[in-house]
Scaffold this active site. Sequence first.
Site, PDB file in Angstrom:
ATOM      1  N   CYS A  10       2.628  -6.026  10.049  1.00 29.27           N
ATOM      2  CA  CYS A  10       2.416  -5.087   8.935  1.00 29.27           C
ATOM      3  C   CYS A  10       3.801  -4.688   8.457  1.00 29.27           C
ATOM      4  CB  CYS A  10       1.644  -3.861   9.421  1.00 29.27           C
ATOM      5  SG  CYS A  10       1.660  -2.458   8.265  1.00 29.27           S
ATOM      6  N   THR A  11       3.985  -4.675   7.145  1.00 37.33           N
ATOM      7  CA  THR A  11       5.335  -4.458   6.616  1.00 37.33           C
ATOM      8  C   THR A  11       5.846  -3.033   6.847  1.00 37.33           C
ATOM      9  OG1 THR A  11       4.368  -4.065   4.434  1.00 37.33           O
ATOM     10  CG2 THR A  11       5.202  -6.287   4.900  1.00 37.33           C
ATOM     11  N   HIS A  12       4.964  -2.126   7.199  1.00 38.96           N
ATOM     12  CA  HIS A  12       5.433  -0.775   7.555  1.00 38.96           C
ATOM     13  C   HIS A  12       6.169  -0.760   8.904  1.00 38.96           C
ATOM     14  CE1 HIS A  12       2.717   0.742   4.436  1.00 38.96           C
ATOM     15  NE2 HIS A  12       3.176   1.966   4.641  1.00 38.96           N
ATOM     16  N   TYR A  27      -4.343   0.718   3.220  1.00 38.25           N
ATOM     17  CA  TYR A  27      -5.221  -0.419   2.912  1.00 38.25           C
ATOM     18  C   TYR A  27      -5.907  -0.929   4.184  1.00 38.25           C
ATOM     19  CZ  TYR A  27      -3.143  -1.370  -1.781  1.00 38.25           C
ATOM     20  OH  TYR A  27      -2.735  -1.330  -3.087  1.00 38.25           O
ATOM     21  N   GLY A  28      -5.188  -0.870   5.285  1.00 38.22           N
ATOM     22  CA  GLY A  28      -5.641  -1.545   6.506  1.00 38.22           C
ATOM     23  C   GLY A  28      -6.869  -0.924   7.133  1.00 38.22           C
ATOM     24  N   SER A  83       0.832  -1.206   0.000  1.00 39.38           N
ATOM     25  CA  SER A  83       0.000   0.000   0.000  1.00 39.38           C
ATOM     26  C   SER A  83       0.869   1.261   0.000  1.00 39.38           C
ATOM     27  CB  SER A  83      -0.883   0.015   1.240  1.00 39.38           C
ATOM     28  OG  SER A  83      -0.057   0.082   2.391  1.00 39.38           O
ATOM     29  N   CYS A 105       2.617  -7.002   1.636  1.00 40.98           N
ATOM     30  CA  CYS A 105       1.600  -6.324   2.438  1.00 40.98           C
ATOM     31  C   CYS A 105       0.718  -7.389   3.072  1.00 40.98           C
ATOM     32  CB  CYS A 105       0.769  -5.421   1.520  1.00 40.98           C
ATOM     33  SG  CYS A 105      -0.605  -4.620   2.350  1.00 40.98           S
TER      34      CYS A 105
HETATM   35  N1  DGL Z   1       1.954  -2.465   4.865  1.00 39.11           N
HETATM   36  C1  DGL Z   1       0.623  -2.971   4.943  1.00 39.11           C
HETATM   37  C2  DGL Z   1       0.569  -4.329   5.643  1.00 39.11           C
HETATM   38  O1  DGL Z   1       1.555  -5.044   5.692  1.00 39.11           O
HETATM   39  C3  DGL Z   1      -0.500  -2.119   5.414  1.00 39.11           C
HETATM   40  C4  DGL Z   1      -0.426  -0.665   5.664  1.00 39.11           C
HETATM   41  C5  DGL Z   1      -1.746   0.004   5.343  1.00 39.11           C
HETATM   42  O2  DGL Z   1      -2.650   0.030   6.174  1.00 39.11           O
HETATM   43  O3  DGL Z   1      -1.863   0.471   4.211  1.00 39.11           O
HETATM   44  O4  DGL Z   1      -0.450  -4.716   6.136  1.00 39.11           O
END
Ligand code: DGL
Length: 269
Positions: free
Chosen positions: A190-192, A41-42, A10, A72
Amino acid sequence: MKKPVGIFDSGIGGLSVLKALRAELPGEDFIYIADSGHAPYGERDDAHVISRSQGITRWLLAQDIQALVIACNTATAAAIHLLRAKHPVLPIIGVEPALKPAVPLSSTRRIGVMATRGTLASSKFRALLASQAGQADFVLQGCDGLADAIERSAASGDDAQVLAACKRHIEAMGRFGDQPDEIDTLVLGCTHYPFAEAQLRQLLGPQVQIISNGEAIARQTRRQLTTLAEAEHVSGSIRLLTTGDASALGAAAHRWLGLPAYDAALVNL
Ligand code: DGL
């Protein structure tokens, strides 16, 4: 002719997976798409995440990718089964919160899981949680606002909002530490969130283990590639594309991948 590996998230979070992919597969070419123009996205509904994932996959297939990494958790939970059904020949690698690897690492058997609201609500995550029933107590925290704060810190270089969001969510999860009933292991679902590890470490102290799974995804990707780039390709290329702020993506790649600043470009899709 070497075909690139497509990877998307995302936003900038998937750079944490790209970092591990580059280390594991240094000869491969990568095309990375940050869908920052349609994030987070979340905190959006499944229909949005599915339609974005399908559109991005179609676009990447037009670039003749050899494999797709969905970097993601939220998009994996919402869309990987649909993408695999639609593109049965394409190797598609997804990511899920590292509950299984966390279990043997926890002494207190109390494990925190930080993820997006969308991931935690998904049936895929519920099934994963059920598969670990009885192994440990999992304390789940939907981290509204954290991925967004990390995106904004990439553009501004100011981490104050990231620290504030981490503090809010960590406090909501209860006591951390290595004593009975304390959470001694924290899964970043979450990858962030690996990009907030310094702030989390500051809040949690040294005794809590923080787990993310970029390396595991990279190893899994290696196993799925039918032909690996020849050894003489010492360094593959990276194309960084975003549907949002190109300078923020470039700054994040520079700051977190430890690489020279790449030119990130805007893509309309
Ligand atoms: N990086 C995304 C994940 O691993 C989500 C971040 C978002 O909410 O967009 O779930």
